[in-house]
Design a protein around this motif. Structure first.
Motif, mmCIF file in Angstrom:
data_model
loop_
_atom_site.group_PDB
_atom_site.id
_atom_site.type_symbol
_atom_site.label_atom_id
_atom_site.label_comp_id
_atom_site.label_asym_id
_atom_site.label_seq_id
_atom_site.Cartn_x
_atom_site.Cartn_y
_atom_site.Cartn_z
ATOM 1 N N LEU A 86 0.811 -1.216 0.000
ATOM 2 C CA LEU A 86 0.000 0.000 0.000
ATOM 3 C C LEU A 86 0.844 1.266 0.000
ATOM 4 O O LEU A 86 0.504 2.239 -0.660
ATOM 5 C CB LEU A 86 -0.933 0.017 1.219
ATOM 6 N N GLY A 87 1.939 1.260 0.731
ATOM 7 C CA GLY A 87 2.721 2.476 0.889
ATOM 8 C C GLY A 87 3.635 2.827 -0.257
ATOM 9 O O GLY A 87 4.028 3.989 -0.395
ATOM 10 N N THR A 88 3.993 1.839 -1.088
ATOM 11 C CA THR A 88 4.953 2.093 -2.167
ATOM 12 C C THR A 88 4.404 1.827 -3.556
ATOM 13 O O THR A 88 4.954 2.319 -4.541
ATOM 14 C CB THR A 88 6.212 1.227 -1.982
ATOM 15 N N GLY A 89 3.363 1.004 -3.665
ATOM 16 C CA GLY A 89 2.829 0.650 -4.976
ATOM 17 C C GLY A 89 3.528 -0.522 -5.626
ATOM 18 O O GLY A 89 3.230 -0.864 -6.773
ATOM 19 N N ASP A 90 4.451 -1.185 -4.915
ATOM 20 C CA ASP A 90 5.124 -2.361 -5.474
ATOM 21 C C ASP A 90 4.127 -3.507 -5.617
ATOM 22 O O ASP A 90 3.304 -3.736 -4.726
ATOM 23 C CB ASP A 90 6.285 -2.779 -4.570
ATOM 24 N N VAL A 91 4.232 -4.228 -6.742
ATOM 25 C CA VAL A 91 3.248 -5.268 -7.051
ATOM 26 C C VAL A 91 3.943 -6.595 -7.351
ATOM 27 O O VAL A 91 4.948 -6.645 -8.073
ATOM 28 C CB VAL A 91 2.375 -4.862 -8.263
ATOM 29 N N TRP A 92 3.386 -7.666 -6.789
ATOM 30 C CA TRP A 92 3.808 -9.030 -7.074
ATOM 31 C C TRP A 92 2.603 -9.800 -7.601
ATOM 32 O O TRP A 92 1.467 -9.527 -7.215
ATOM 33 C CB TRP A 92 4.295 -9.731 -5.811
ATOM 34 N N VAL A 93 2.848 -10.784 -8.462
ATOM 35 C CA VAL A 93 1.777 -11.649 -8.942
ATOM 36 C C VAL A 93 2.153 -13.102 -8.658
ATOM 37 O O VAL A 93 3.342 -13.439 -8.565
ATOM 38 C CB VAL A 93 1.493 -11.453 -10.453
ATOM 39 N N SER A 94 1.140 -13.928 -8.492
ATOM 40 C CA SER A 94 1.353 -15.352 -8.240
ATOM 41 C C SER A 94 0.374 -16.149 -9.087
ATOM 42 O O SER A 94 -0.808 -15.800 -9.162
ATOM 43 C CB SER A 94 1.132 -15.656 -6.750
ATOM 44 N N ILE A 95 0.869 -17.199 -9.716
ATOM 45 C CA ILE A 95 -0.021 -18.059 -10.502
ATOM 46 C C ILE A 95 -0.338 -19.353 -9.760
ATOM 47 O O ILE A 95 -1.060 -20.195 -10.264
ATOM 48 C CB ILE A 95 0.569 -18.374 -11.902
ATOM 49 N N ASP A 96 0.224 -19.509 -8.548
ATOM 50 C CA ASP A 96 0.011 -20.745 -7.789
ATOM 51 C C ASP A 96 -0.445 -20.459 -6.357
ATOM 52 O O ASP A 96 -0.006 -21.096 -5.420
ATOM 53 C CB ASP A 96 1.263 -21.618 -7.802
ATOM 54 N N HIS A 97 -1.318 -19.484 -6.215
ATOM 55 C CA HIS A 97 -1.957 -19.162 -4.936
ATOM 56 C C HIS A 97 -0.940 -18.915 -3.836
ATOM 57 O O HIS A 97 -0.965 -19.539 -2.774
ATOM 58 C CB HIS A 97 -2.933 -20.278 -4.529
ATOM 59 N N TYR A 98 -0.029 -17.991 -4.079
ATOM 60 C CA TYR A 98 0.934 -17.491 -3.098
ATOM 61 C C TYR A 98 2.108 -18.423 -2.807
ATOM 62 O O TYR A 98 2.890 -18.138 -1.902
ATOM 63 C CB TYR A 98 0.249 -17.133 -1.765
ATOM 64 N N SER A 99 2.261 -19.508 -3.530
ATOM 65 C CA SER A 99 3.435 -20.363 -3.301
ATOM 66 C C SER A 99 4.696 -19.676 -3.821
ATOM 67 O O SER A 99 5.754 -19.757 -3.201
ATOM 68 C CB SER A 99 3.251 -21.725 -3.966
ATOM 69 N N ASN A 100 4.593 -19.026 -4.973
ATOM 70 C CA ASN A 100 5.709 -18.303 -5.573
ATOM 71 C C ASN A 100 5.209 -16.966 -6.091
ATOM 72 O O ASN A 100 4.044 -16.835 -6.473
ATOM 73 C CB ASN A 100 6.321 -19.105 -6.728
ATOM 74 N N PHE A 101 6.101 -15.990 -6.112
ATOM 75 C CA PHE A 101 5.739 -14.645 -6.551
ATOM 76 C C PHE A 101 6.687 -14.164 -7.641
ATOM 77 O O PHE A 101 7.850 -14.550 -7.684
ATOM 78 C CB PHE A 101 5.821 -13.655 -5.382
ATOM 79 N N ARG A 102 6.158 -13.290 -8.474
ATOM 80 C CA ARG A 102 6.964 -12.571 -9.470
ATOM 81 C C ARG A 102 6.787 -11.079 -9.205
ATOM 82 O O ARG A 102 5.658 -10.578 -9.203
ATOM 83 C CB ARG A 102 6.489 -12.898 -10.885
ATOM 84 N N VAL A 104 6.676 -7.459 -10.330
ATOM 85 C CA VAL A 104 6.419 -6.853 -11.648
ATOM 86 C C VAL A 104 6.568 -5.339 -11.628
ATOM 87 O O VAL A 104 6.205 -4.668 -12.589
ATOM 88 C CB VAL A 104 5.013 -7.264 -12.177
ATOM 89 N N GLY A 105 7.092 -4.783 -10.538
ATOM 90 C CA GLY A 105 7.319 -3.339 -10.480
ATOM 91 C C GLY A 105 6.147 -2.604 -9.861
ATOM 92 O O GLY A 105 5.484 -3.093 -8.956
ATOM 93 N N ARG A 106 5.890 -1.407 -10.407
ATOM 94 C CA ARG A 106 4.803 -0.557 -9.899
ATOM 95 C C ARG A 106 3.885 -0.166 -11.051
ATOM 96 O O ARG A 106 3.835 1.004 -11.449
ATOM 97 C CB ARG A 106 5.394 0.684 -9.213
ATOM 98 N N PRO A 107 3.173 -1.154 -11.575
ATOM 99 C CA PRO A 107 2.327 -0.890 -12.765
ATOM 100 C C PRO A 107 1.148 0.034 -12.454
ATOM 101 O O PRO A 107 0.721 0.131 -11.323
ATOM 102 C CB PRO A 107 1.840 -2.285 -13.167
#
Length: 202
Positions: free
Chosen positions: A181-197, A199-202
């Protein structure tokens, strides 16, 4: 977007137990046996690390790929939902997006006369159990201005659904988006939080 509906919030996940670290007693014992000379020797042979050298970043956090220097690509299946969350200005659990809040983002009739609906759903506050994302930020992998971050994270489901997931019972799948929330940094996961990617601050 024709309507916004907030659904009942459920409690956030409880934090898992943390295993006690057994290395500390062994370290204290070795210092006692070896005396102060051991501490002096260890200090003299200290090797500069990624966290002490200027301009260096530490290796990626286990389970989290990408960095501010090299953000990961956004998986195609998550891109549409991420675009809608950005258009909604990233609602969060502090305002209108507690767990289970559904937002209608598509409502139109296509060229074949089919009435198309699209919904996205919020996951509420993300607990970051295990601290993988916070550790990623503290190590400078999200950029220097995120290293001291102590704020909260918001989770979003990473798919667009043909009906309101809370009302229809549709399966929501494994795609997830998490944002600081404070920085806008974003992660995505395709396996329900087991691993993250990251992706910056889109």
């Amino acid at each position: 977007m024709s309507s916004i509906e907030t659904i009942e919030m459920t409690p956030a996940r409880s934090k898992g137990r943390r295993l006690a670290k057994l290395a500390a007693p062994a370290l204290l014992l070795s210092l006692t046996v070896g005396g102060l000379g051991l501490a002096g020797t260890a200090h003299a042979t200290e090797v500069p690390s990624c966290s002490t050298l200027p301009g260096q970043t530490c290796p990626a956090t286990p389970g989290v790929s990408g960095s501010a220097a090299q953000p990961s690509a956004i998986p195609r299946g998550i891109q549409a939902a991420l675009n809608y969350w950005r258009q909604l200005h990233w609602p969060n659990f502090r305002n209108i997006a507690p767990r289970g809040a559904a937002f209608e983002v598509e409502n139109y009739v296509d060229r074949n006369g089919n009435h198309i609906h699209g919904w996205v759903e919020s996951g509420g506050q993300y607990a970051d159990n295990g601290g993988a994302l916070m550790n990623f930020m503290h190590r400078g992998l999200a950029g220097a201005n995120a290293q001291n971050y102590q704020g909260a994270f918001q989770e979003y489901y990473g798919s667009v659904y043909p009906s309101n997931p809370e009302r229809s019972g549709i399966r929501t799948g494994n795609f997830r988006i998490v944002r600081a929330l404070g920085t806008g940094d974003v992660w995505v996961s395709i396996d329900h939080y087991s691993n993250f990617r990251y992706v910056g601050r889109p």
